[in-house]
Design an enzyme around this catalytic site. Structure first.
Site, PDB file in Angstrom:
ATOM      1  N   LYS A 166     -17.206 -14.921  -8.498  1.00 29.46           N
ATOM      2  CA  LYS A 166     -16.678 -13.609  -8.885  1.00 29.46           C
ATOM      3  C   LYS A 166     -17.819 -12.595  -9.027  1.00 29.46           C
ATOM      4  O   LYS A 166     -17.703 -11.446  -8.617  1.00 29.46           O
ATOM      5  CB  LYS A 166     -15.906 -13.749 -10.202  1.00 29.46           C
ATOM      6  N   GLY A 226       0.772  -1.246   0.000  1.00 25.29           N
ATOM      7  CA  GLY A 226       0.000   0.000   0.000  1.00 25.29           C
ATOM      8  C   GLY A 226       0.798   1.289   0.000  1.00 25.29           C
ATOM      9  O   GLY A 226       0.281   2.335   0.401  1.00 25.29           O
ATOM     10  N   SER A 227       2.046   1.242  -0.487  1.00 26.71           N
ATOM     11  CA  SER A 227       2.806   2.504  -0.485  1.00 26.71           C
ATOM     12  C   SER A 227       2.188   3.512  -1.456  1.00 26.71           C
ATOM     13  O   SER A 227       2.093   4.702  -1.142  1.00 26.71           O
ATOM     14  CB  SER A 227       4.293   2.265  -0.798  1.00 26.71           C
ATOM     15  N   ASN A 228       1.732   3.055  -2.601  1.00 29.91           N
ATOM     16  CA  ASN A 228       1.071   3.978  -3.545  1.00 29.91           C
ATOM     17  C   ASN A 228      -0.247   4.495  -2.973  1.00 29.91           C
ATOM     18  O   ASN A 228      -0.565   5.676  -3.125  1.00 29.91           O
ATOM     19  CB  ASN A 228       0.805   3.281  -4.887  1.00 29.91           C
ATOM     20  N   ASN A 232      -5.051   2.450 -13.215  1.00 29.93           N
ATOM     21  CA  ASN A 232      -4.106   1.524 -12.591  1.00 29.93           C
ATOM     22  C   ASN A 232      -2.703   2.069 -12.765  1.00 29.93           C
ATOM     23  O   ASN A 232      -2.423   2.778 -13.737  1.00 29.93           O
ATOM     24  CB  ASN A 232      -4.222   0.159 -13.288  1.00 29.93           C
ATOM     25  N   MET A 277      -4.676  -6.853  -6.824  1.00 29.38           N
ATOM     26  CA  MET A 277      -4.239  -8.046  -7.542  1.00 29.38           C
ATOM     27  C   MET A 277      -5.362  -8.862  -8.183  1.00 29.38           C
ATOM     28  O   MET A 277      -5.099  -9.909  -8.749  1.00 29.38           O
ATOM     29  CB  MET A 277      -3.400  -8.945  -6.610  1.00 29.38           C
ATOM     30  N   HIS A 313       1.134   0.731 -13.311  1.00 21.06           N
ATOM     31  CA  HIS A 313       1.820  -0.506 -13.691  1.00 21.06           C
ATOM     32  C   HIS A 313       3.339  -0.278 -13.715  1.00 21.06           C
ATOM     33  O   HIS A 313       3.810   0.727 -14.268  1.00 21.06           O
ATOM     34  CB  HIS A 313       1.341  -0.986 -15.066  1.00 21.06           C
TER      35      HIS A 313
HETATM   36  C1  GRF Z   1       3.490  -1.324  -7.501  1.00 19.68           C
HETATM   37  O1  GRF Z   1       4.745  -1.630  -8.069  1.00 19.68           O
HETATM   38  C2  GRF Z   1       2.463  -1.142  -8.586  1.00 19.68           C
HETATM   39  O2  GRF Z   1       2.982  -0.603  -9.759  1.00 19.68           O
HETATM   40  C3  GRF Z   1       2.001  -2.541  -8.830  1.00 19.68           C
HETATM   41  O3  GRF Z   1       1.974  -3.135  -7.556  1.00 19.68           O
HETATM   42  C4  GRF Z   1       2.919  -2.492  -6.718  1.00 19.68           C
HETATM   43  C5  GRF Z   1       2.202  -2.046  -5.482  1.00 19.68           C
HETATM   44  O4  GRF Z   1       3.078  -1.515  -4.514  1.00 19.68           O
HETATM   45  N1  GRF Z   1       0.745  -2.552  -9.519  1.00 19.68           N
HETATM   46  P1  GRF Z   1       2.477  -0.812  -3.221  1.00 19.68           P
HETATM   47  O5  GRF Z   1       1.520  -1.812  -2.574  1.00 19.68           O
HETATM   48  O6  GRF Z   1       1.762   0.423  -3.653  1.00 19.68           O
HETATM   49  O7  GRF Z   1       3.655  -0.520  -2.338  1.00 19.68           O
END
Ligand code: GRF
Length: 200
Positions: free
Chosen positions: A64, A14-16, A112, A89, A114
């Protein structure tokens, strides 16, 4: 559309998600909640600390269709118009994405981030696949989500250089730092109606 209520979906660290939340709080963007498909995902404790509303629903034995219906019910209840995937995911079905189709933008209001310069290295292991291939330049991409795997229209891309002494770990670190810079930029673009995608 004036209503820009949005939610963030994340499955892991969850850093993003945290970077986006901090940015949304700073600029008063209408982040309504963070959702995770994993009840013990690191992202949820980050949200605890930030005081951002969050919840998880695990799929377990649900189909689903039923699972996505549960999520959609909550999204509708909270009047969510945009979804930012940040390390989420699960693949969203076409019928789920259709609920977020915007006929004016001609895009799904789902984005998203990527970890590669798409269309190179789609899929779950962007950094690893690019590194193993031996690229000298890589990057990160924010794109709208469509029915394919990492195939939707590109909103933003930035690159970084791989040095000869980079390990996979240092390569990923460079990429993640860039992700943390560009995802807030993408949020700004969307919140301020500055969406531009290049088509043929
Ligand atoms: C990131 O590298 C993002 O690009 C990919 O999954 C990773 C998630 O990292 N889709 P975080 O959980 O946000 O740290």
């Amino acid at each position: 559309m004036n209503n820009k209520n949005f939610a963030i979906f994340a499955s892991g660290n969850g850093s993003n998600a945290e970077v986006l939340c901090r940015y949304a709080l700073k600029y008063n963007y209408p982040l309504k909640f963070v959702f995770s498909d994993k009840k013990d995902a690191g992202v949820l404790s980050r949200m605890d600390k930030l005081g951002v509303e969050h919840f998880s629903i695990e799929k377990n034995k649900m189909s689903k269709i039923d699972y996505e219906r549960h999520i959609l019910d909550t999204l509708k209840e909270k009047d969510i118009k945009w979804i930012f995937l940040a390390g989420y995911m699960k693949i969203l079905s076409s019928s789920f994405l259709n609920e977020f189709y915007d006929p004016n933008l001609k895009l799904n209001r789902v984005v998203n981030i990527h970890p590669s310069l798409l269309p190179s290295f789609p899929g779950k292991n962007g950094y690893g696949d690019a590194f193993d291939y031996g690229v000298k330049v890589s990057g990160v991409t924010v794109h709208f989500v469509d029915d394919g795997i990492d195939t939707g229209p590109i909103l933003l891309q930035e690159s970084f250089v791989r040095d000869s002494n980079d390990t996979l770990e240092s390569f990923k670190t460079k990429g993640l730092e860039l992700e943390h810079l560009i995802y807030p930029k993408a949020l700004d673009m969307i919140m301020n109606d500055q969406i531009e995608v290049y088509t043929r």
